[in-house]
Write an enzyme that holds these catalytic residues in place. Sequence first.
Site, PDB file in Angstrom:
ATOM      1  N   HIS A  54      19.099 -39.219   7.554  1.00  0.00           N
ATOM      2  CA  HIS A  54      18.569 -40.522   7.984  1.00  0.00           C
ATOM      3  C   HIS A  54      17.135 -40.269   8.433  1.00  0.00           C
ATOM      4  O   HIS A  54      16.895 -39.945   9.592  1.00  0.00           O
ATOM      5  CB  HIS A  54      19.463 -40.996   9.141  1.00  0.00           C
ATOM      6  CG  HIS A  54      19.090 -42.308   9.730  1.00  0.00           C
ATOM      7  ND1 HIS A  54      19.874 -43.421   9.611  1.00  0.00           N
ATOM      8  CD2 HIS A  54      18.029 -42.699  10.473  1.00  0.00           C
ATOM      9  CE1 HIS A  54      19.314 -44.438  10.253  1.00  0.00           C
ATOM     10  NE2 HIS A  54      18.207 -44.023  10.792  1.00  0.00           N
TER      11      HIS A  54
ATOM     12  N   CYS B  64       9.034 -47.454  15.289  1.00  0.00           N
ATOM     13  CA  CYS B  64       9.410 -46.339  16.135  1.00  0.00           C
ATOM     14  C   CYS B  64       9.039 -46.714  17.557  1.00  0.00           C
ATOM     15  O   CYS B  64       7.855 -46.921  17.848  1.00  0.00           O
ATOM     16  CB  CYS B  64       8.678 -45.076  15.695  1.00  0.00           C
ATOM     17  SG  CYS B  64       9.083 -43.638  16.694  1.00  0.00           S
TER      18      CYS B  64
ATOM     19  N   ARG C  22      20.490 -53.353  10.454  1.00  0.00           N
ATOM     20  CA  ARG C  22      20.712 -52.901  11.839  1.00  0.00           C
ATOM     21  C   ARG C  22      19.525 -52.081  12.353  1.00  0.00           C
ATOM     22  O   ARG C  22      18.738 -52.541  13.161  1.00  0.00           O
ATOM     23  CB  ARG C  22      22.024 -52.097  11.901  1.00  0.00           C
ATOM     24  CG  ARG C  22      22.613 -51.966  13.295  1.00  0.00           C
ATOM     25  CD  ARG C  22      22.076 -50.828  14.100  1.00  0.00           C
ATOM     26  NE  ARG C  22      22.110 -49.552  13.424  1.00  0.00           N
ATOM     27  CZ  ARG C  22      21.444 -48.458  13.805  1.00  0.00           C
ATOM     28  NH1 ARG C  22      20.680 -48.486  14.873  1.00  0.00           N
ATOM     29  NH2 ARG C  22      21.541 -47.345  13.115  1.00  0.00           N
ATOM     30  N   ASP C  23      19.370 -50.848  11.883  1.00  0.00           N
ATOM     31  CA  ASP C  23      18.289 -49.984  12.352  1.00  0.00           C
ATOM     32  C   ASP C  23      16.929 -50.600  12.073  1.00  0.00           C
ATOM     33  O   ASP C  23      16.015 -50.551  12.890  1.00  0.00           O
ATOM     34  CB  ASP C  23      18.401 -48.606  11.673  1.00  0.00           C
ATOM     35  CG  ASP C  23      17.576 -47.532  12.388  1.00  0.00           C
ATOM     36  OD1 ASP C  23      17.451 -46.422  11.851  1.00  0.00           O
ATOM     37  OD2 ASP C  23      17.042 -47.814  13.487  1.00  0.00           O
TER      38      ASP C  23
ATOM     39  N   HIS D 171      13.115 -41.038   9.150  1.00  0.00           N
ATOM     40  CA  HIS D 171      12.082 -42.020   9.456  1.00  0.00           C
ATOM     41  C   HIS D 171      10.760 -41.562   8.857  1.00  0.00           C
ATOM     42  O   HIS D 171      10.504 -40.357   8.735  1.00  0.00           O
ATOM     43  CB  HIS D 171      11.983 -42.234  10.970  1.00  0.00           C
ATOM     44  CG  HIS D 171      13.034 -43.161  11.490  1.00  0.00           C
ATOM     45  ND1 HIS D 171      12.751 -44.360  12.118  1.00  0.00           N
ATOM     46  CD2 HIS D 171      14.382 -43.099  11.428  1.00  0.00           C
ATOM     47  CE1 HIS D 171      13.885 -44.972  12.434  1.00  0.00           C
ATOM     48  NE2 HIS D 171      14.880 -44.231  12.040  1.00  0.00           N
TER      49      HIS D 171
ATOM     50  N   ASN E 112      11.954 -46.698   8.815  1.00  0.00           N
ATOM     51  CA  ASN E 112      12.854 -45.886   7.997  1.00  0.00           C
ATOM     52  C   ASN E 112      12.289 -45.632   6.610  1.00  0.00           C
ATOM     53  O   ASN E 112      11.368 -46.314   6.163  1.00  0.00           O
ATOM     54  CB  ASN E 112      14.187 -46.621   7.835  1.00  0.00           C
ATOM     55  CG  ASN E 112      15.021 -46.601   9.079  1.00  0.00           C
ATOM     56  OD1 ASN E 112      15.747 -45.652   9.338  1.00  0.00           O
ATOM     57  ND2 ASN E 112      14.932 -47.639   9.867  1.00  0.00           N
TER      58      ASN E 112
END
Lengths: 311, 317
Positions: free
Chosen positions: B225, B258, B33-34, B227, B267
């Site tokens: 979470h 990003c 997803r991300d 990055h 990530n």
Amino acid sequence: MATVRRVSTSSAGTFPKRVKIVEVGPRDGLQNEKNIVPTATKIKLIDMLSEAGLPVVEATSFVSPKWVPQMADHAEVLKGIQKFPGINYPVLTPNFKGYQAAVAAGAKEVAIFGAASELFTRKNINCSIDESLQRFDEILKAAQAASIPVRGYVSCVLGCPYEGKISPAKVAEVAKKLYSMGCYEISLGDTIGVGTPGIMRDMLSAVMHEVPVAALAVHCHDTYGQALANTLMALQMGVSVVDSSVAGLGGCPYAQGASGNLATEDLVYMLTGLGVHTGVNLQKLLEAGAFICQALNRKTSSKVAQATCKL
Amino acid sequence: MATVRRVLPRRLVSTSSAGTFPKRVKIVEVGPRDGLQNEKNIVPTATKIKLIDMLSEAGLPVVEATSFVSPKWVPQMADHAEVLKGIQKFPGINYPVLTPNFKGYQAAVAAGAKEVAIFGAASELFTRKNINCSIDESLQRFDEILKAAQAASIPVRGYVSCVLGCPYEGKISPAKVAEVAKKLYSMGCYEISLGDTIGVGTPGIMRDMLSAVMHEVPVAALAVHCHDTYGQALANTLMALQMGVSVVDSSVAGLGGCPYAQGASGNLATEDLVYMLTGLGVHTGVNLQKLLEAGAFICQALNRKTSSKVAQATCKL
């Protein structure tokens, strides 16, 4: 609902107020890069690193060109760089001949190597650890007589490509030997980058029983992405000298495609965020990194350099 | 020697202070997803499904499968229903999906979702610029989802963005993060994932933010979470673990990017996280070899190099 935990931040939160960064890009970084860099480029890189405010820049290695062609111009480089006041320019001296050549070329500080692995030492220079250290006796005596400080490196402190696990006691033994032989600082290197923070902690615990923490440095390779986390742990243990390489230059002769040293830009970013004084100008450091990457025709390995978002 | 070397007192080393870690860490894999939603190249549905199946095979306990967001906004996630229906549902593995609004929630449930996730941000300006309302208003919009999810016994995970810094506001106060996290938790979210959305955080800021949040939400309900935009993700995660956090989001192969930093990385890479946790003796349940295979698969499909250092190192040790 579980009880809300009372938070003590002191345990995970103490860091040195100042960290001395030892920039090893021109030596450790370049010596592991495939492309040979012209002497003028090396000199310009080192000058730019000096401009960026790094307190120590390891300039070159007085090793035989047969072994490390990249460092063949060691005397020219050392003579050609600007010597900024307040900045040290140590050079590697793998043997007494190299030491003599370094002093003749104006070296004011030298560095020698030991390893925490017998097998690594045997395979690399065909002798035992003890024998390898004895060979440096001559250098240490001469350096002491000439008031030239000697830095000691210990390789494979968190793991060895041949022996696998390395016992913290062994690292402590080698570090202690180098320190008692007269090295003013001992740089503990995770040469193949296999270490993780718990192993870093255990290794430092053992070494710190034998050598004062103020005389210790860590030198982490980022082969498995662990360098900054391992460095963070070292800082929490009280280490205040960290080796790194502009643009994360270097590689690993034992791991094709693997990345090199901890990138100085990313280290500076973290230390600045932690409120730790480094004396480094990040903008000028980024310029030095961009310069050498262009010269090497390679992309930077620094994440900070890769991020073009201006914040 | 130039100077007399001072003999400093030998420091008594206590390893406990820098050395306590959770025994087990739950890794929430957000690559599908991300990760994918920030990748330029659109990936076919079958590829997404295969990726998720491979991640399940690798033993990840949670794999965030997709986002029920409008295809207008995120074309990469247009096949959300197909993906959720198409993946193998391994017993013991959760497959949460993002639901940005009630319509998305309804579609997710219709497609078989057993867990959903909603978003808040710790920055008023970020919220205003992204969805044109205040933080409070954005959270109110989720009321409907939370009520329905509670009635249907569907757990809801809450994300807080920009916890260590915002592209618009710059510094973010830990108190603000704590306020938003507390709201989401009291609204019914079982877990709050605190995201350093633009990767600007450093370990001290992570510590300060978590200190504040942990006064309002139990640490067992917190996740981080991170990055890796500035290379700080693993170090920040290490600090979080030292603070007692035991849930970490990451993305296979370090997928993602990003939107606020061209060329920036995404990530924290799951492979590099697993490598560290394994070295720390922390149980994750993940098979690194199979995880590497999943990463190699998706990188080939995306025609990009991995961002995982572990994957890059081909030296077998």
